[in-house]
Write a protein that holds these residues in place. Structure first.
Motif, PDB file in Angstrom:
ATOM      1  N   MET A 101      36.839  40.168  44.547  1.00 29.69           N
ATOM      2  CA  MET A 101      37.542  41.411  44.250  1.00 29.69           C
ATOM      3  C   MET A 101      38.344  41.865  45.471  1.00 29.69           C
ATOM      4  O   MET A 101      39.500  42.267  45.355  1.00 29.69           O
ATOM      5  N   ILE A 161      41.387  39.609  45.866  1.00 28.68           N
ATOM      6  CA  ILE A 161      42.424  39.924  44.872  1.00 28.68           C
ATOM      7  C   ILE A 161      43.201  41.173  45.288  1.00 28.68           C
ATOM      8  O   ILE A 161      44.423  41.166  45.398  1.00 28.68           O
ATOM      9  N   THR A 162      42.466  42.251  45.543  1.00 26.84           N
ATOM     10  CA  THR A 162      43.114  43.519  45.870  1.00 26.84           C
ATOM     11  C   THR A 162      43.980  43.403  47.112  1.00 26.84           C
ATOM     12  O   THR A 162      45.094  43.912  47.149  1.00 26.84           O
ATOM     13  N   THR A 188      43.156  31.878  44.100  1.00 32.35           N
ATOM     14  CA  THR A 188      43.169  33.275  43.646  1.00 32.35           C
ATOM     15  C   THR A 188      44.089  34.111  44.527  1.00 32.35           C
ATOM     16  O   THR A 188      44.887  34.927  44.043  1.00 32.35           O
ATOM     17  N   THR A 220      42.388  46.813  38.931  1.00 28.53           N
ATOM     18  CA  THR A 220      41.022  47.293  39.120  1.00 28.53           C
ATOM     19  C   THR A 220      40.192  47.174  37.834  1.00 28.53           C
ATOM     20  O   THR A 220      39.105  46.606  37.867  1.00 28.53           O
ATOM     21  N   THR A 252      39.309  43.581  37.118  1.00 28.82           N
ATOM     22  CA  THR A 252      38.317  43.027  38.035  1.00 28.82           C
ATOM     23  C   THR A 252      36.913  43.506  37.653  1.00 28.82           C
ATOM     24  O   THR A 252      35.987  42.716  37.530  1.00 28.82           O
ATOM     25  N   ILE A 258      40.769  37.151  35.233  1.00 26.50           N
ATOM     26  CA  ILE A 258      39.952  37.329  36.439  1.00 26.50           C
ATOM     27  C   ILE A 258      38.510  36.850  36.211  1.00 26.50           C
ATOM     28  O   ILE A 258      37.846  36.365  37.129  1.00 26.50           O
ATOM     29  N   ILE A 264      36.243  34.671  38.911  1.00 24.07           N
ATOM     30  CA  ILE A 264      34.963  35.149  39.440  1.00 24.07           C
ATOM     31  C   ILE A 264      33.854  34.148  39.103  1.00 24.07           C
ATOM     32  O   ILE A 264      33.014  33.823  39.940  1.00 24.07           O
TER      33      ILE A 264
END
Ligand SMILES: Nc1ncnc2c1ncn2[C@@H]1O[C@H](COP(=O)(O)OP(=O)(O)OP(=O)(O)O)[C@@H](O)[C@H]1O
Ligand SMILES: [Mg+2]
Lengths: 310, 257
Positions: free
Chosen positions: B70, B73-74, B150, B180, B183, B208, B212
């Motif tokens: 996470m 990604i962000t 990713t 968000t 995720t 996503i 993960i």
């Protein structure tokens, strides 16, 4: 001589439908010091933007040293250095990094880039500021930074869009000197400016754009001999109560101690002074009402505007 | 431009992008560390104790992979979107436009910047994670390749967002309202099996989820999704977004008048 820049039928219609260039033709010979003049909004920056790939053209052809930008924009770009009208650097980046990064975008290794940056910063009087972030430079320094940046890849054609706007007289003179030296060393220069004395002092060839059209394109000397008349201001020794009738000179009284006179090409200054002496008028000093190119510019643009309104 | 010159241009962009986020590390690297630590304390430690083991691992260990990914990604996304948007806003994107750099080098430079941030944050967050959870590593190759892919994928997405963005709102809408939620719903905190059938099906539409799960496989050796499918989806998205980003650059969308 080969052509540094050759523009044919260049048109630009912006997204909002506004036609900024109505198909212009321009040629700049290699080695020339070329002045691109015109009132605000004439289309100068638009034309320059197209040549440097910041603006997409609507129609027409552009060649840089014979390279058609539609065929090989990448090699055309490698020959051009641009000093844009608006500041466009990262304001929090140190001066030296801006130069080295720009060189990097042209594929120039860091070591060579720093050598050139050092030389150019010295020449432009910015070496002391090399580690300052760009935001902390004064307006005139920012302009010089953009000149140094445009030179990092040693372009054969340097395009300066109002490089001296807001620059003090002393620095402006040193920038003139700098540009002249570059030009003598072989760099072709295209300059836009609203200071006509600057164009008169520097440029060999002048083009005037008005409303998206080229209305004049000639070498400066030819252009200046075409001046129909020149206006002078005369400061007198004694106050004049009554303006004597002197034909042929369009004499006007501004105040008791000042006269304004239009001199056409048929009359000389000698003629004028003889006539004034005959009437007992003594002249203390004499100056141009404005710069010669400026007067010519006003005439040409004024005529063009009137013609198009009619 | 010759290859060597293109390489220099690429290197220049990467160094510039790297320095950009490192200089402001308090805004870029520190926050994900703090957030992750909070997740561990609250979810892992306090709530996790009530939940009991998940597929043979403690809840704390179960959520580690999702939380790391996470953050990757962000941060990859945020790096590229804000970097490209400011380049547009302050006009210094023009420094690149006037130079003879091919568009794919510009794109690669920005993406590499996003990946650099993704990896830096990954290292920082992983270190934090293993202060709380026990250390597991099932397949290093899967872990590294999934992080990299990713990060590339979301750097590309951030780039496209940056190209379209006209205002500061435009660069926060996608992260807040799309990234968000996806995720959180991508199985950071739960296994797919825990959902009712309908929600399981719906979750499968969330890309996503695949990342993960593959990443969790790399760390813990468990996944709800076949590994090959995860890789196929990530690579597929990279190809599509990469092509779109290049097309936008070629058209000069939002940067050339
Ligand atoms: N992005 C744009 N969208 C729409 N119109 C534009 C755009 N940029 C410029 N124009 C218009 O195109 C015309 C030419 O602008 P340009 O900037 O080329 O003028 P200029 O000759 O450089 O003027 P100045 O001396 O003021 O710099 C102007 O009328 C301007 O309003
Ligand atoms: Mg302009």
């Amino acid at each position: 001589m080969s052509k540094a820049l050759d523009i044919r039928g260049l048109r630009k219609v912006y997204g909002n439908g506004f036609e900024a260039l109505h198909g212009i033709d321009l040629t700049v010979e290699e080695g020339d010091f070329f002045g691109l003049l015109g009132p605000n909004g004439a289309g100068k920056s638009t034309a320059i933007g197209i040549v440097c790939s910041l603006v997409r053209k609507t129609a027409g052809q552009v060649r840089v040293f014979g390279i058609d930008i539609d065929r090989d924009f990448s090699s055309a770009k490698s020959h051009i250095g641009l000093v844009p009208q608006e500041f466009n650097f990262h304001v929090f980046e140190p001066v030296i990094e801006i130069l080295i990064n720009q060189a990097g975008y042209y594929g120039i290794p860091r070591r060579i880039a720093s050598e050139r940056a050092e030389r150019n910063l010295h020449q432009l009087g910015l070496w002391d500021k090399r580690n300052s972030i760009a935001r902390n430079l004064s307006g005139g320094m920012k302009r010089r930074l953009m000149i140094a940046r445009a030179l990092t890849h040693e372009p054969r054609l340097l395009i300066l869009d109002e490089p001296t706007a807001g620059v003090d007289i002393e620095i402006r003179r040193s920038m003139w000197q700098f540009m002249r030296e570059r030009n003598r060393a072989g760099t072709t220069i295209i300059l836009t400016t609203h200071y006509l004395e600057e164009a008169e002092a520097l440029c060999d060839t002048i083009a005037i754009i008005n409303d998206g059209r080229v209305i004049e394109h000639a070498d400066k000397k030819t252009l200046l001999t075409r001046m129909p008349r020149e206006t002078f201001i005369l400061d007198l020794r004694r106050p004049l109560t009554q303006l004597p009738a002197i034909p042929d000179f369009g004499l006007r009284q501004i105040d008791p101690l000042t006269l304004e006179v239009d001199l056409t090409r048929h009359c000389t200054l000698n003629d004028l002074f003889q006539a004034l002496s005959r009437h007992g008028i003594e002249v203390l000093s004499l100056r141009n009402e404005s710069n010669r190119l400026e007067q010519l510019f006003m005439e040409i643009v004024g005529n063009d505007d009137r013609e198009r309104q009619a | 431009m010759r290859w060597r010159q293109q390489w220099i241009a690429f290197e220049t962009l990467v160094i510039k992008e790297f320095l950009r986020f490192i200089r402001i590390w308090v805004q870029t690297v520190l926050p994900p560390v703090v957030t992750t630590a909070l997740y561990f304390i609250i979810f892992g430690n306090l709530i996790g104790r009530q939940i009991g083991p998940m597929e043979g691992f403690s809840y704390m260990d179960y959520i580690v992979p999702g939380l790391i990914l996470m953050a990757v990604i962000t941060n990859s996304y945020a790096n590229v979107v804000s970097s490209f948007f400011s380049a547009k806003l302050q006009h210094y994107v023009e420094e690149m436009l006037v130079a003879p750099i091919p568009n794919y080098v510009i794109l690669a430079g920005f993406v590499a910047g996003g990946v650099a941030r993704g990896l830096t944050v990954c290292a920082a967050v992983s270190t934090t994670a293993f202060l709380f959870a026990s250390f597991h590593l099932h397949s290093l190759a899967t872990v590294l390749s999934m992080i990299l892919l990713t990060s590339i994928l979301f750097s590309l997405a951030g780039f496209i967002n940056g190209v379209y963005a006209r205002t500061f709102d435009d660069i926060s809408i996608v992260p807040t309202f799309v990234l968000t939620p996806l995720t959180y719903l991508g199985g950071v905190f739960y296994s797919l099996d825990m959902l009712p059938a309908f929600w399981q099906k719906l979750s499968l539409a969330n890309p996503i989820l695949y990342m993960i799960n593959a990443f969790r496989y790399g760390i813990l050796g468990i996944t709800d999704i076949p590994l090959a499918l995860s890789y196929g989806i990530v690579i597929g998205f990279i190809l599509v977004l990469g092509a779109l980003a290049l097309r936008l650059l070629d058209r000069g969308y939002g940067i050339r008048h």
